[in-house]
Design a protein around this motif. Sequence first.
Motif, mmCIF file in Angstrom:
data_model
loop_
_atom_site.group_PDB
_atom_site.id
_atom_site.type_symbol
_atom_site.label_atom_id
_atom_site.label_comp_id
_atom_site.label_asym_id
_atom_site.label_seq_id
_atom_site.Cartn_x
_atom_site.Cartn_y
_atom_site.Cartn_z
ATOM 1 N N GLY A 236 -4.589 19.919 6.173
ATOM 2 C CA GLY A 236 -3.327 19.829 5.476
ATOM 3 C C GLY A 236 -2.349 18.675 6.046
ATOM 4 N N ILE A 237 -2.485 18.519 7.310
ATOM 5 C CA ILE A 237 -1.264 17.470 7.784
ATOM 6 C C ILE A 237 -2.075 16.022 7.075
ATOM 7 N N VAL A 238 -3.321 15.969 7.215
ATOM 8 C CA VAL A 238 -3.882 14.644 6.606
ATOM 9 C C VAL A 238 -3.535 14.575 4.887
ATOM 10 N N CYS A 239 -3.867 15.656 4.353
ATOM 11 C CA CYS A 239 -3.328 15.946 2.884
ATOM 12 C C CYS A 239 -1.812 15.320 2.626
ATOM 13 N N GLY A 240 -0.715 16.265 3.549
ATOM 14 C CA GLY A 240 0.323 15.740 3.261
ATOM 15 C C GLY A 240 0.684 14.500 3.656
ATOM 16 N N GLY A 241 0.084 13.802 4.489
ATOM 17 C CA GLY A 241 0.163 12.560 4.819
ATOM 18 C C GLY A 241 -0.109 11.466 3.820
ATOM 19 N N LEU A 242 -1.213 11.528 3.206
ATOM 20 C CA LEU A 242 -1.700 10.961 2.046
ATOM 21 C C LEU A 242 -0.628 10.960 0.875
ATOM 22 N N ALA A 243 -0.300 12.180 0.478
ATOM 23 C CA ALA A 243 0.714 12.487 -0.467
ATOM 24 C C ALA A 243 2.017 11.729 -0.205
ATOM 25 N N MET A 244 2.451 11.736 1.130
ATOM 26 C CA MET A 244 3.520 10.927 1.518
ATOM 27 C C MET A 244 3.375 9.299 1.314
ATOM 28 N N TYR A 245 2.379 8.783 1.969
ATOM 29 C CA TYR A 245 1.702 7.449 1.559
ATOM 30 C C TYR A 245 1.811 7.061 -0.128
ATOM 31 N N GLY A 246 1.268 8.113 -0.587
ATOM 32 C CA GLY A 246 1.193 7.735 -2.105
ATOM 33 C C GLY A 246 2.660 7.482 -2.784
ATOM 34 N N SER A 247 3.645 8.300 -2.144
ATOM 35 C CA SER A 247 5.005 8.210 -2.674
ATOM 36 C C SER A 247 5.530 6.853 -2.242
ATOM 37 N N PHE A 248 5.278 6.579 -1.025
ATOM 38 C CA PHE A 248 5.758 5.399 -0.299
ATOM 39 C C PHE A 248 5.321 4.345 -0.981
ATOM 40 N N GLY A 249 3.997 4.234 -1.511
ATOM 41 C CA GLY A 249 3.403 3.091 -2.245
ATOM 42 C C GLY A 249 4.177 2.708 -3.559
ATOM 43 N N ILE A 250 4.420 3.972 -4.259
ATOM 44 C CA ILE A 250 4.886 3.948 -5.745
ATOM 45 C C ILE A 250 6.061 3.396 -5.793
ATOM 46 N N VAL A 251 6.998 3.750 -4.817
ATOM 47 C CA VAL A 251 8.303 3.541 -4.547
ATOM 48 C C VAL A 251 8.648 1.878 -4.149
ATOM 49 N N THR A 252 7.551 1.601 -3.117
ATOM 50 C CA THR A 252 7.816 0.312 -2.627
ATOM 51 C C THR A 252 7.252 -0.586 -3.552
ATOM 52 N N ASN A 253 6.111 -0.333 -4.303
ATOM 53 C CA ASN A 253 5.786 -1.310 -5.382
ATOM 54 C C ASN A 253 6.357 -1.608 -6.732
ATOM 55 N N ALA A 254 7.394 -0.377 -6.797
ATOM 56 C CA ALA A 254 7.868 -0.522 -8.102
ATOM 57 C C ALA A 254 9.391 -1.423 -7.542
ATOM 58 N N THR A 255 9.927 -1.046 -6.226
ATOM 59 C CA THR A 255 10.914 -1.900 -5.850
ATOM 60 C C THR A 255 10.707 -3.409 -5.735
ATOM 61 N N PHE A 256 9.442 -3.762 -5.400
ATOM 62 C CA PHE A 256 9.212 -5.146 -5.090
ATOM 63 C C PHE A 256 8.630 -5.923 -6.434
ATOM 64 N N GLY A 257 8.184 -4.976 -7.355
ATOM 65 C CA GLY A 257 7.701 -5.588 -8.473
ATOM 66 C C GLY A 257 6.288 -5.865 -8.648
ATOM 67 N N ARG A 258 5.634 -5.531 -7.547
ATOM 68 C CA ARG A 258 4.071 -6.010 -7.378
ATOM 69 C C ARG A 258 3.490 -5.073 -6.400
ATOM 70 N N THR A 259 2.191 -5.035 -6.322
ATOM 71 C CA THR A 259 1.539 -4.177 -5.391
ATOM 72 C C THR A 259 1.670 -4.916 -4.044
ATOM 73 N N VAL A 260 2.518 -4.155 -3.309
ATOM 74 C CA VAL A 260 2.572 -4.312 -1.767
ATOM 75 C C VAL A 260 1.722 -3.292 -0.809
#
Length: 199
Positions: free
Chosen positions: A165-189
């Motif tokens: 579950g720690i791994v699963c939750g960490g992956l979900a947080m990583y997914g959120s981080f990726g969506i926010v960061t990529n949207a902010t930078f306007g490209r896939t970071v």
Amino acid sequence: MTDVVQQGTPEANPAALGLVGFGLTTVLLSLINAGLLPAGGEPVVIPLALAFGGLIQIIAGIFEFRVRNTFGMTAFLSYGAFWWWFALLLLFAGNGVIDLSAAGPTVGVALLLWGVFTLYMWIGTFRLPKILFLIFLTLWVTFLLLGLGAATGAQGLTHAGGMLGIVCGGLAMYGSFGIVTNATFGRTVIPLGATPVLG
């Protein structure tokens, strides 16, 4: 949730909010299930489960409905309701509103049913970005381990479920981080795994 890597859409992606609400709450509870935090810490999870794991995912699910994303709507509304169920179960049992002493394996069976639901949601991720595939893969196995642990009283299974579950939750947080960061930078970071092209 489907469109976690697409750029240039005018709408904000509600998956960023839903994934972090799910992920952060899951990590905290999983630390307790894994035995890395004391079981006495469960009351700390209750308000987080109601406010962030529950309410925020429900809001994200409503917005997924508005952008016509059946997968995201079903996932976020369902897991938001899961966190409300879990928090209310702890609140009611802890305050004598309900008595779980004679419930036997019922809580474990409930978790196993959540695992069945998550298994079929995981199949839906076969056409989605890899990060969602990994989140739902680890989640249905987590529910399986936690459900078997609760139904049989096998603490080792509960601890294993907590670790996954720690791994699963960490992956979900990583997914959120990726969506926010990529949207902010306007490209896939932050890579989230390309959506597979299937016939």
